[in-house]
Scaffold this motif. Structure first.
Motif, PDB file in Angstrom:
ATOM      1  N   ALA A 260      -4.235   5.113   8.057  1.00 58.03           N
ATOM      2  CA  ALA A 260      -4.155   6.467   8.612  1.00 58.03           C
ATOM      3  C   ALA A 260      -2.703   6.882   8.805  1.00 58.03           C
ATOM      4  N   ALA A 261      -1.872   5.974   9.287  1.00 61.27           N
ATOM      5  CA  ALA A 261      -0.450   6.288   9.470  1.00 61.27           C
ATOM      6  C   ALA A 261       0.210   6.610   8.134  1.00 61.27           C
ATOM      7  N   LEU A 262      -0.143   5.864   7.095  1.00 61.91           N
ATOM      8  CA  LEU A 262       0.442   6.128   5.772  1.00 61.91           C
ATOM      9  C   LEU A 262      -0.086   7.426   5.177  1.00 61.91           C
TER      10      LEU A 262
ATOM     11  N   LEU B 263      -8.030  12.016   7.274  1.00 68.70           N
ATOM     12  CA  LEU B 263      -8.256  12.786   6.042  1.00 68.70           C
ATOM     13  C   LEU B 263      -8.203  14.285   6.323  1.00 68.70           C
ATOM     14  N   MET B 264      -8.759  14.715   7.456  1.00 66.62           N
ATOM     15  CA  MET B 264      -8.716  16.139   7.801  1.00 66.62           C
ATOM     16  C   MET B 264      -7.277  16.599   8.042  1.00 66.62           C
ATOM     17  N   ALA B 265      -6.497  15.799   8.753  1.00 69.56           N
ATOM     18  CA  ALA B 265      -5.104  16.159   9.019  1.00 69.56           C
ATOM     19  C   ALA B 265      -4.296  16.222   7.723  1.00 69.56           C
ATOM     20  N   THR B 266      -4.488  15.251   6.856  1.00 70.55           N
ATOM     21  CA  THR B 266      -3.758  15.230   5.589  1.00 70.55           C
ATOM     22  C   THR B 266      -4.167  16.409   4.726  1.00 70.55           C
ATOM     23  N   LEU B 267      -5.456  16.642   4.586  1.00 69.39           N
ATOM     24  CA  LEU B 267      -5.927  17.761   3.770  1.00 69.39           C
ATOM     25  C   LEU B 267      -5.425  19.091   4.323  1.00 69.39           C
TER      26      LEU B 267
ATOM     27  N   LEU C 233       0.832  -1.206   0.000  1.00 71.17           N
ATOM     28  CA  LEU C 233       0.000   0.000   0.000  1.00 71.17           C
ATOM     29  C   LEU C 233       0.867   1.257   0.000  1.00 71.17           C
ATOM     30  N   ASN C 234       2.069   1.145   0.498  1.00 76.26           N
ATOM     31  CA  ASN C 234       3.002   2.261   0.595  1.00 76.26           C
ATOM     32  C   ASN C 234       4.063   2.216  -0.510  1.00 76.26           C
ATOM     33  N   HIS C 235       3.826   1.426  -1.540  1.00 76.24           N
ATOM     34  CA  HIS C 235       4.793   1.275  -2.632  1.00 76.24           C
ATOM     35  C   HIS C 235       4.723   2.467  -3.583  1.00 76.24           C
ATOM     36  N   ARG C 236       5.799   2.724  -4.287  1.00 78.55           N
ATOM     37  CA  ARG C 236       5.840   3.864  -5.214  1.00 78.55           C
ATOM     38  C   ARG C 236       5.083   3.607  -6.516  1.00 78.55           C
ATOM     39  N   ASP C 237       4.726   2.360  -6.777  1.00 76.04           N
ATOM     40  CA  ASP C 237       4.043   1.994  -8.016  1.00 76.04           C
ATOM     41  C   ASP C 237       2.523   2.023  -7.798  1.00 76.04           C
TER      42      ASP C 237
ATOM     43  N   THR D 124       3.811  11.557   1.318  1.00 76.73           N
ATOM     44  CA  THR D 124       2.608  12.128   0.711  1.00 76.73           C
ATOM     45  C   THR D 124       2.447  11.717  -0.747  1.00 76.73           C
ATOM     46  N   ALA D 125       3.529  11.573  -1.461  1.00 79.06           N
ATOM     47  CA  ALA D 125       3.454  11.193  -2.877  1.00 79.06           C
ATOM     48  C   ALA D 125       2.762   9.849  -3.069  1.00 79.06           C
ATOM     49  N   TYR D 126       2.763   9.013  -2.030  1.00 83.01           N
ATOM     50  CA  TYR D 126       2.179   7.671  -2.124  1.00 83.01           C
ATOM     51  C   TYR D 126       0.911   7.532  -1.284  1.00 83.01           C
ATOM     52  N   ALA D 127       0.306   8.637  -0.909  1.00 81.76           N
ATOM     53  CA  ALA D 127      -0.826   8.611   0.021  1.00 81.76           C
ATOM     54  C   ALA D 127      -2.188   8.470  -0.648  1.00 81.76           C
ATOM     55  N   LEU D 128      -2.267   8.511  -1.963  1.00 75.84           N
ATOM     56  CA  LEU D 128      -3.568   8.483  -2.631  1.00 75.84           C
ATOM     57  C   LEU D 128      -4.383   7.238  -2.270  1.00 75.84           C
ATOM     58  N   GLN D 129      -3.800   6.073  -2.386  1.00 78.48           N
ATOM     59  CA  GLN D 129      -4.556   4.852  -2.091  1.00 78.48           C
ATOM     60  C   GLN D 129      -4.867   4.692  -0.604  1.00 78.48           C
ATOM     61  N   PRO D 130      -3.951   5.035   0.310  1.00 79.03           N
ATOM     62  CA  PRO D 130      -4.352   5.002   1.724  1.00 79.03           C
ATOM     63  C   PRO D 130      -5.538   5.931   2.020  1.00 79.03           C
ATOM     64  N   VAL D 131      -5.567   7.104   1.387  1.00 77.27           N
ATOM     65  CA  VAL D 131      -6.690   8.028   1.579  1.00 77.27           C
ATOM     66  C   VAL D 131      -7.982   7.397   1.061  1.00 77.27           C
ATOM     67  N   ARG D 132      -7.926   6.818  -0.109  1.00 72.42           N
ATOM     68  CA  ARG D 132      -9.130   6.176  -0.674  1.00 72.42           C
ATOM     69  C   ARG D 132      -9.570   4.982   0.174  1.00 72.42           C
ATOM     70  N   LEU D 133      -8.590   4.239   0.683  1.00 74.83           N
ATOM     71  CA  LEU D 133      -8.916   3.099   1.541  1.00 74.83           C
ATOM     72  C   LEU D 133      -9.594   3.568   2.824  1.00 74.83           C
ATOM     73  N   LEU D 134      -9.097   4.630   3.428  1.00 74.67           N
ATOM     74  CA  LEU D 134      -9.729   5.168   4.634  1.00 74.67           C
ATOM     75  C   LEU D 134     -11.175   5.558   4.368  1.00 74.67           C
TER      76      LEU D 134
END
Length: 183
Positions: free
Chosen positions: A94-96, A125-129, A66-70, A103-113
């Motif tokens: 949430a940690a990711l 999501l509020m903290a990241t945004l 989930l934290n991979h660059r690909d 942050t560059a790899y956070a898109l899928q963790p955000v969607r998963l949350l």
């Protein structure tokens, strides 16, 4: 699922290991996750299959993916983690998502949350945004996923950060829509 398997088949090339992992039972898949020298595609295939089957032995390898660059690996890991149903998933996502160094790899963790709708989801999501609302922030797609996720979650605590997001051209329309979703 078929897209993931086809991508992994392509990465495997002519390796007979691919067909072995496709036919393997859960114990063999779990054992392969700890085998030395296994290529990344094979580890992903084993973890993905275990995750979809609800086998919690896949949790740690899936979080790493989930934290991979690909992006396709992250997306597959997120789908498998959602299917896995492990209670640790929301904390890990949430940690990711909130890790400013990743942050560059956070898109899928955000969607998963967003999909998990866990107690950790809206605060993460509020903290990241909030962090991504600074001028010239390059990760606007992650910010947009946060905005959309907060609308889906409809948590009234997000009102302030969504109101601030309305002043960002790439986020304004989605932020306004998400504000309308709040209770």
């Amino acid at each position: 699922m078929n897209d993931v398997l086809e991508r992994l088949r392509g990465e495997a090339g002519q390796s007979p290991r691919y067909e072995e992992l496709i036919a393997a039972d859960p114990d063999a898949l779990a054992a392969s996750l700890t085998s030395a020298g296994l290529p990344l595609w094979a580890r992903e295939l084993a973890a993905y299959r275990l995750g979809l089957a609800g086998d919690r032995r896949a949790f740690e390898p899936l979080v790493l993916l989930l934290n991979h660059r690909d992006p396709p690996r992250c997306e597959a890991a997120a789908a498998a983690l959602a299917a896995l149903g492990d209670p640790r998933t929301a904390r890990a996502a949430a940690a990711l998502a909130t890790n400013s160094l990743r942050t560059a790899y956070a898109l899928q963790p955000v969607r998963l949350l967003t999909a998990l709708r866990a107690p950790e989801s809206a605060p993460a999501l509020m903290a990241t945004l909030s962090r991504l609302l600074s001028p010239h922030e390059p990760y606007w797609r992650v910010a947009l996923a946060c905005v959309e996720g907060l609308g889906t979650l409809a948590d009234p605590r997000a009102r302030e950060v969504l109101t601030r997001a309305q002043s960002h051209p790439r986020l304004a329309v989605a932020a306004t829509r998400s504000l309308h979703e709040l209770r």
